[in-house]
Design a protein around this motif. Structure first.
Motif, PDB file in Angstrom:
ATOM      1  N   LEU A   1      -5.357  -5.357  -0.755  1.00  0.00           N
ATOM      2  CA  LEU A   1      -5.398  -5.248  -2.213  1.00  0.00           C
ATOM      3  C   LEU A   1      -5.294  -3.792  -2.672  1.00  0.00           C
ATOM      4  N   THR A   2      -6.104  -2.910  -2.064  1.00  0.00           N
ATOM      5  CA  THR A   2      -6.060  -1.507  -2.488  1.00  0.00           C
ATOM      6  C   THR A   2      -4.692  -0.899  -2.194  1.00  0.00           C
ATOM      7  N   VAL A   3      -4.131  -1.229  -1.019  1.00  0.00           N
ATOM      8  CA  VAL A   3      -2.847  -0.632  -0.646  1.00  0.00           C
ATOM      9  C   VAL A   3      -1.724  -1.156  -1.548  1.00  0.00           C
ATOM     10  N   ILE A   4      -1.748  -2.451  -1.851  1.00  0.00           N
ATOM     11  CA  ILE A   4      -0.714  -2.997  -2.742  1.00  0.00           C
ATOM     12  C   ILE A   4      -0.805  -2.343  -4.120  1.00  0.00           C
ATOM     13  N   LEU A   5      -2.022  -2.259  -4.658  1.00  0.00           N
ATOM     14  CA  LEU A   5      -2.193  -1.612  -5.959  1.00  0.00           C
ATOM     15  C   LEU A   5      -1.677  -0.180  -5.905  1.00  0.00           C
ATOM     16  N   PHE A   6      -2.073   0.524  -4.847  1.00  0.00           N
ATOM     17  CA  PHE A   6      -1.663   1.922  -4.713  1.00  0.00           C
ATOM     18  C   PHE A   6      -0.144   2.040  -4.672  1.00  0.00           C
ATOM     19  N   LEU A   7       0.511   1.209  -3.863  1.00  0.00           N
ATOM     20  CA  LEU A   7       1.962   1.340  -3.711  1.00  0.00           C
ATOM     21  C   LEU A   7       2.688   0.898  -4.970  1.00  0.00           C
ATOM     22  N   TYR A   8       2.178  -0.183  -5.607  1.00  0.00           N
ATOM     23  CA  TYR A   8       2.856  -0.704  -6.777  1.00  0.00           C
ATOM     24  C   TYR A   8       2.900   0.341  -7.899  1.00  0.00           C
ATOM     25  N   PHE A   9       1.793   1.060  -8.071  1.00  0.00           N
ATOM     26  CA  PHE A   9       1.782   2.083  -9.115  1.00  0.00           C
ATOM     27  C   PHE A   9       2.184   3.443  -8.568  1.00  0.00           C
ATOM     28  N   GLY A  10       1.974   3.630  -7.259  1.00  0.00           N
ATOM     29  CA  GLY A  10       2.201   4.946  -6.672  1.00  0.00           C
ATOM     30  C   GLY A  10       3.668   5.338  -6.622  1.00  0.00           C
ATOM     31  N   TYR A  11       4.556   4.406  -6.261  1.00  0.00           N
ATOM     32  CA  TYR A  11       5.971   4.782  -6.139  1.00  0.00           C
ATOM     33  C   TYR A  11       6.523   5.258  -7.487  1.00  0.00           C
ATOM     34  N   LYS A  12       5.962   4.700  -8.568  1.00  0.00           N
ATOM     35  CA  LYS A  12       6.467   5.068  -9.896  1.00  0.00           C
ATOM     36  C   LYS A  12       6.218   6.527 -10.218  1.00  0.00           C
TER      37      LYS A  12
END
Lengths: 212, 259
Positions: free
Chosen positions: B237-248
């Protein structure tokens, strides 16, 4: 198609007045470091000017959705980009990126032949030589059937004979469909052979003449 | 549950012989690590002694404020640790995304655990909340750290491919898909691997603790399974959230790559 007025980009470009016409081949000519590639990137909106006017089809380029604009005004980078996968994957990836319809293997084989590439569609693209990669990248944008092509030194790794044949095909094919082409080259011969309009960076880029 | 043997002060002291052996070896081999070993052992000892007293106090004086304060400290420490462990520079925006996804992902998992999986009461009972939160936050921290370095490194080394994809009319999302998927993979792989080795290669610390305190191994594994699943959930969950917003954060509003 493009109108540029008193445009500034960092300390690289300063252009007073340039027009690029629809359906014509415009060549940006000049030595390395003269801002040719930077100008192409501005037209593809990969970068944005700091100041000045840049119109695309008579509207400020900033008013277009950048992704949709790039699907109309496709750019080919100087170093060919080869993505993971086969020759087929690499030819089709432009269509995939721009969400356009895929094409048949027959069409791919035909374009490989026109590009003088003796490779199979299932060959690994990573193993190709520099010149072969360049032609794959060129074929890829050609398949996209865009309104305009911005091509940055598309044939720099090819021998003269292949270069001529590939470019002949590219220009002919594009002109037949009245595409607009903006091409970067430092070869005077290429510039003279294909262009309707040659823009010498020495003359259009004020920044350059100041810094020398 | 109090049939655990007591370790006397002198017995505990005798365990430091392992550090002495290590120091001797290091000096003999002329490896310049004596200072680090000493500092690490002293820190470990001091930190644990402090935590021991702190937890004793908190367990004896159960209060919602104490539990939440400890939770906050753990989250802050974890986020800070992620920042300092990254070898590559992180943008302000990316740091914000890291902090937000870390806190959101772990809290959701902790709350789910608290009210559904173990359902202890009161919900802030530190005897359950603190060790469970510690494991969830700690593992998520490791996961995100791996995800961060993979993402930043991926954008750095694939800049040309991402930019070329943009030139061809790809959305930033599509252009960075490979990098994002690879980052997700490297972030959760250690968690998956530890599930595979669980019980055979090693007995996890939590289970060891429960067994030592006198509980039956069957009770211990129930907790361990629950925790392991919770950890996997929280890391994902934390990694998905991080990547989903992080790449932007690597793109601007005009779908251009930043610098």
């Amino acid at each position: 198609m493009f109108i540029i007025k008193s445009l500034n980009y960092k300390d690289i470009l300063q252009i007073r007045n340039v027009e690029i016409h629809t359906g014509k081949v415009t060549t940006l000519f000049g030595e390395s470091g003269s801002g040719k590639s930077t100008l192409l990137k501005l037209l593809n909106r990969l970068i944005s000017p700091d100041q000045g006017t840049l119109l695309y089809e008579n509207k400020p380029i900033g008013e277009f959705d950048p992704v949709l604009l790039r699907r109309e005004v496709v750019m080919l980078s100087q170093a060919p980009a080869i993505f993971e996968g086969s020759v087929r994957d690499n030819l089709l990836i432009g269509l995939k990126f721009s969400e356009k319809e895929s094409v048949t293997d027959n069409k791919l084989l035909k374009i490989l032949k026109e590009m003088k590439l003796k490779k199979g569609l299932d060959d690994e693209a990573d193993k190709l030589s520099g010149g072969e990669k360049q032609r794959i990248a060129l074929a890829r944008v050609l398949l996209m059937e865009a309104k305009a092509y911005l091509i940055d030194e598309p044939t720099s790794a090819l021998d003269e004979d292949t270069e001529k044949r590939v470019m002949d095909y590219f220009i002919e094919h594009s002109k037949a469909k009245s595409k607009t082409i903006v091409m970067v080259t430092h070869s005077r011969e290429i510039a003279q052979r294909y262009s309707d309009q040659i823009l010498d960076m020495k003359n259009i880029n004020q920044k350059r003449s100041l810094s020398v | 549950m109090n049939d655990m043997l007591d370790i006397t002060f002198w017995q505990l002291l005798s365990a430091y012989v392992f550090i002495v052996i290590l120091l001797v070896i290091v000096r003999w081999r002329k490896i310049p690590r004596e200072k680090e070993i000493l500092i690490a052992s002293i820190r470990m000892t001091l930190q644990l002694v402090l935590v021991g007293y702190l937890l004793t106090y908190v367990f004896e004086n159960v209060h919602v404020v104490y539990s939440i304060a400890i939770l906050v400290v753990m989250e802050v420490f974890a986020v800070h640790n992620i920042f300092s462990r990254s070898k590559l520079a992180l943008s302000r925006e990316l740091k914000k995304v890291i902090a937000l996804s870390m806190v959101t992902g772990t809290l959701v998992t902790i709350i789910y655990f608290d009210f559904i999986v173990i359902h202890f009461s009161p919900w802030y009972d530190p005897r359950y909340l603190i060790p469970i939160a510690g494991m969830i936050i700690g593992n998520s921290m490791t996961g995100i750290t791996l995800g961060v370095s993979s993402l930043v490194e991926g954008f750095k080394s694939n800049k040309h491919l991402v930019e070329s994809a943009l030139m061809l009319g790809a959305t930033p999302n599509v252009a960075s898909k490979k990098i994002v998927n690879h980052a997700f993979d490297s972030a959760i792989l250690p968690t998956i691997n530890s599930m595979v080795g669980m019980g055979i290669v090693f007995l996890p610390g939590m289970m060891t603790g429960v067994i030592l305190s006198g509980a039956s191994p069957l009770d211990a594994i129930k907790y361990q399974i629950a925790i392991m699943l919770g950890v996997t959930g929280s890391v994902s969950l934390t990694v998905i959230l991080f990547l989903y917003f992080g790449y932007k954060t690597f793109f601007n509003k005009e779908a251009q790559m930043k610098n």
